[in-house]
Design a protein around this motif. Sequence first.
Motif, short mmCIF file in Angstrom:
data_model
loop_
_atom_site.label_atom_id
_atom_site.label_comp_id
_atom_site.label_asym_id
_atom_site.label_seq_id
_atom_site.Cartn_x
_atom_site.Cartn_y
_atom_site.Cartn_z
N ALA A 5 -2.71 16.15 -15.56
CA ALA A 5 -3.64 15.13 -16.04
C ALA A 5 -3.44 13.82 -15.30
O ALA A 5 -4.40 13.14 -14.92
CB ALA A 5 -3.45 14.93 -17.55
N LEU A 6 -2.20 13.47 -15.06
CA LEU A 6 -1.89 12.21 -14.37
C LEU A 6 -1.83 12.38 -12.86
O LEU A 6 -1.72 11.40 -12.12
CB LEU A 6 -0.55 11.66 -14.86
CG LEU A 6 -0.51 11.16 -16.30
CD1 LEU A 6 0.93 10.91 -16.74
CD2 LEU A 6 -1.31 9.87 -16.41
N THR A 34 1.61 3.29 -17.27
CA THR A 34 0.77 2.43 -16.45
C THR A 34 -0.54 3.13 -16.04
O THR A 34 -1.23 2.68 -15.14
CB THR A 34 1.51 2.01 -15.16
OG1 THR A 34 1.97 3.19 -14.49
CG2 THR A 34 2.70 1.11 -15.47
N ALA A 35 -0.85 4.22 -16.73
CA ALA A 35 -2.04 5.00 -16.35
C ALA A 35 -3.32 4.18 -16.54
O ALA A 35 -4.21 4.22 -15.69
CB ALA A 35 -2.11 6.28 -17.15
N ASP A 36 -3.43 3.45 -17.61
CA ASP A 36 -4.69 2.78 -17.91
C ASP A 36 -4.67 1.28 -17.64
O ASP A 36 -5.67 0.69 -17.32
CB ASP A 36 -5.05 3.00 -19.38
CG ASP A 36 -5.27 4.47 -19.65
OD1 ASP A 36 -5.83 5.15 -18.78
OD2 ASP A 36 -4.85 4.94 -20.73
N HIS A 37 -3.54 0.68 -17.83
CA HIS A 37 -3.52 -0.78 -17.68
C HIS A 37 -2.14 -1.20 -17.21
O HIS A 37 -1.16 -0.47 -17.38
CB HIS A 37 -3.83 -1.44 -19.02
CG HIS A 37 -2.84 -1.06 -20.08
ND1 HIS A 37 -2.92 0.13 -20.78
CD2 HIS A 37 -1.71 -1.67 -20.52
CE1 HIS A 37 -1.89 0.21 -21.62
NE2 HIS A 37 -1.14 -0.86 -21.48
N LEU A 89 -0.75 -1.75 -0.14
CA LEU A 89 -0.81 -0.42 -0.74
C LEU A 89 -1.71 -0.42 -1.97
O LEU A 89 -1.86 -1.45 -2.63
CB LEU A 89 0.59 0.03 -1.16
CG LEU A 89 1.61 0.25 -0.05
CD1 LEU A 89 2.99 0.50 -0.65
CD2 LEU A 89 1.22 1.41 0.85
N GLN A 90 -2.26 0.75 -2.27
CA GLN A 90 -3.09 0.87 -3.46
C GLN A 90 -2.23 0.76 -4.72
O GLN A 90 -1.02 0.91 -4.68
CB GLN A 90 -3.83 2.21 -3.44
CG GLN A 90 -4.79 2.29 -2.27
CD GLN A 90 -5.86 3.34 -2.48
OE1 GLN A 90 -5.95 3.97 -3.53
NE2 GLN A 90 -6.70 3.51 -1.48
N ARG A 91 -2.95 0.54 -5.81
CA ARG A 91 -2.22 0.33 -7.07
C ARG A 91 -1.35 1.54 -7.41
O ARG A 91 -0.21 1.39 -7.85
CB ARG A 91 -3.22 0.05 -8.20
CG ARG A 91 -2.54 -0.14 -9.55
CD ARG A 91 -3.53 -0.55 -10.63
NE ARG A 91 -2.83 -0.64 -11.91
CZ ARG A 91 -2.67 0.38 -12.75
NH1 ARG A 91 -3.17 1.56 -12.46
NH2 ARG A 91 -2.01 0.21 -13.88
N HIS A 92 -1.87 2.74 -7.21
CA HIS A 92 -1.08 3.90 -7.63
C HIS A 92 0.16 4.09 -6.75
O HIS A 92 1.17 4.63 -7.19
CB HIS A 92 -1.92 5.17 -7.77
CG HIS A 92 -2.42 5.76 -6.49
ND1 HIS A 92 -3.38 5.17 -5.72
CD2 HIS A 92 -2.13 6.94 -5.87
CE1 HIS A 92 -3.65 5.94 -4.68
NE2 HIS A 92 -2.89 7.02 -4.74
N SER A 93 0.09 3.62 -5.50
CA SER A 93 1.28 3.69 -4.65
C SER A 93 2.33 2.69 -5.15
O SER A 93 3.53 2.99 -5.16
CB SER A 93 0.91 3.36 -3.20
OG SER A 93 -0.15 4.19 -2.79
#
Length: 252
Positions: A22-23, A56-59, A71-75
Amino acid sequence: MGLSDVGMVRSHNEDCFHIDPALQIFVVADGMGGHSHGEIASRIAVESILDFVRETADHDKTWPFVYDARLQRHSNRLRAAIRIAHDRVLRAIRQDGNLQGMGTTVVGLLLQGGVAAVAHVGDSRAYRLRGDRFELLTQDHTWVNEQVVAGHLSEEQARSHPLKNVVTRALGGDADVVVDVRECEAEEGDLFLLCSDGLTTMLSDAEIRDQLRAVASLDALCSGLVRAANARGGLDNVTVLLARVASEEETV
Ligand code: CA
């Protein structure tokens, strides 16, 4: 799909892995330290990384580290998750003196919007197979690899060097760990492999690639790799994790 095996020689398995479809987070950790303490370190690391990625998945909660705007946020999330995991391993050592000397490598993959964030510390690796192209995405933090990069050892010499198992970075090691992070494209059909060194010390990159080109389920590919490493002697715990990019939204 992931699989972890004790190997043919060791009495217990100090590797740990986790997948959260899911993540879109995939993690492998390879613990070290006597008396099965490596198992504790790798488990703390994997759980801690998963927790942070979930939180930190949503906010953004309070962001505890410097944000790298290149770098992107997920990195950034993945890097922060690994730094926090390092702090957790250090804290566990401080709380229980018996755990002194434990540590763990880690490699993580976090997919989002067609961009794969790959981060690692130590000698656990990430690869990507795209068509016939099999690419190593990480550079081992080992003494021998540093000598290869500096031109002092050939890859062949490194493979049989007596210090080949010496890692130069690990979670639980120096107080301030440096996490390598890179971003690369994740296209439909790409196959990502995360693994502990129990695979890569037994099989060459070409042998791993040939196994992965077989037409088989991820399940069968994972067991094929573990079987091949064990057939070579299985000197260490072997962990393999495969993630096939099905579409931008879904990878299993
Ligand atoms: Ca290992």
